[in-house]
Design an enzyme around this catalytic site. Structure first.
Site: not given
Length: 359
Positions: A118-121
């Site tokens: 879960d990487i949302e940058d």
């Protein structure tokens, strides 16, 4: 090569089994082809999930939950870690390797079945090197987990549209090629409101379908697309109302756009149902967006508008998933329902679970 040997060694170095049936500490060897993917953020609600449907539980909380793990495995469902990694550290291979080592060790210690990354940058469209580093991290994760936990699952959470939604210009095709599937987060679709600054649906059917169709046009197979759906909505305070029950919002910027859903607050489905009881409008169905909403007046006298999803709107999107052969549905979050024992709560919760597909 040494890294792969280390992860292969870990596959034989499992912690002691906390389950009464030790076979339940083994990873799920034959998972179903379709997914009902439950994001879990609270420690006890899982006891009330519809386990006839759940195929994967992603622990977005303390991953050390042996009782859940044993029970999920007894039902043939996987349990996976949440994988968080800062985009700012992507260029540092040492940091990536250390993170990956830690994730595999944790998954082995807690007898888990994989990881949901879960990487949302944001990553700029012009920063191809950083995009490549992200794809490489996900590839390395897949290789490491496959070596340590044969048959493990690696998934990646991605924005509702591959067209740089929220500034996340990821290598969508490269990521899809690496993972078992993408969880398409088809919610917060008004995080960047480029039209009129008004309240509207969190996950409108036409826009949700548009996003999925873009993934398909990129050549991503339907078998690698899991449609994420919101079991929550947005509560918007209106600065004014105009004809047609239009709620105008305060402008709150987000990632370069002046208006966003940050003008409102997120509300769990369980809390929305309580607000609906005292609404001034009752539930209103928007046939264009295929989503419900209602108005109410807060204790300070200010008018609010709440947009959300319910069994009708969720069911329509589930119908789209089944008709088009997508891999499945994910719920953010599976803990947003009222799991208390009142008749209303039981009925509301059952209706939401019943709206999910049964293959």
């Amino acid at each position: 090569m040494l890294l792969l040997v280390f992860f292969t060694f870990l596959s034989y170095a499992s912690a002691s089994c906390p389950c009464s049936d030790e076979s339940h500490c083994q990873p799920i060897a034959s998972p179903p082809k379709q997914e009902i993917f439950a994001f879990s953020t609270e420690p006890n609600n899982w006891r009330q999930y519809d386990w006839s449907k759940v195929t994967t539980v992603a622990l977005f909380r303390n991953p050390n939950d042996p009782e859940l793990m044993c029970y999920a495995h007894s039902k043939g469902a996987r349990v996976v870690l949440r994988g968080l990694f800062s985009v700012a550290k992507l260029t540092n291979k040492t940091e990536r390797d250390l993170w990956l080592k830690t994730q595999v060790e944790m998954a082995k210690e807690y007898h888990m079945d994989g990881i949901n990354i879960d990487i949302e940058d944001p990553i700029s469209d012009s920063d191809s090197a950083l995009r490549d580093d992200l794809t490489q991290l996900v590839f390395d994760t897949k290789v490491a987990f496959a070596g340590a936990i044969p048959g493990s699952q690696v998934s990646f959470d991605i924005a509702w549209s591959p067209d740089c939604a929220d500034g996340r210009c990821y290598d969508t095709v490269g990521l899809a090629n690496v993972v078992d599937f993408l969880v398409v987060m088809s919610y917060d679709e008004r995080s960047q409101i480029r039209g009129a600054c008004i309240a509207s649906a969190n996950s409108p059917l036409p826009q949700t379908v548009e996003g999925i169709e873009m993934f398909r046009k990129y050549g991503i197979p339907d078998s690698k697309l899991v449609l994420g759906q919101p079991w929550y909505g947005y509560n918007y305070p209106c600065i004014s109302m105009s004809d047609g029950n239009i709620c105008h919002l305060e402008e709150v910027p987000f990632r370069g756009v002046n208006c966003s859903d940050a003008a409102g607050s997120e509300e769990n489905y369980s809390d929305i149902q309580k607000l609906l009881i005292n609404s001034t409008s009752g539930r209103i169905w928007n046939a264009t967006l295929c989503a419900p909403f209602f108005d109410y007046v807060a204790s300070d006298g200010r008018r609010h508008q709440v947009w959300y999803d319910d069994p009708q709107s969720i069911g329509m999107k589930c119908d789209y998933v089944v008709a088009n052969g997508l891999r499945g549905i994910a719920m953010w979050t599976s803990d947003s329902l009222d799991y208390s024992n009142t008749p209303d709560a039981r009925a509301q919760t059952k209706a939401m679970w019943d709206a999910l597909p049964t293959w």
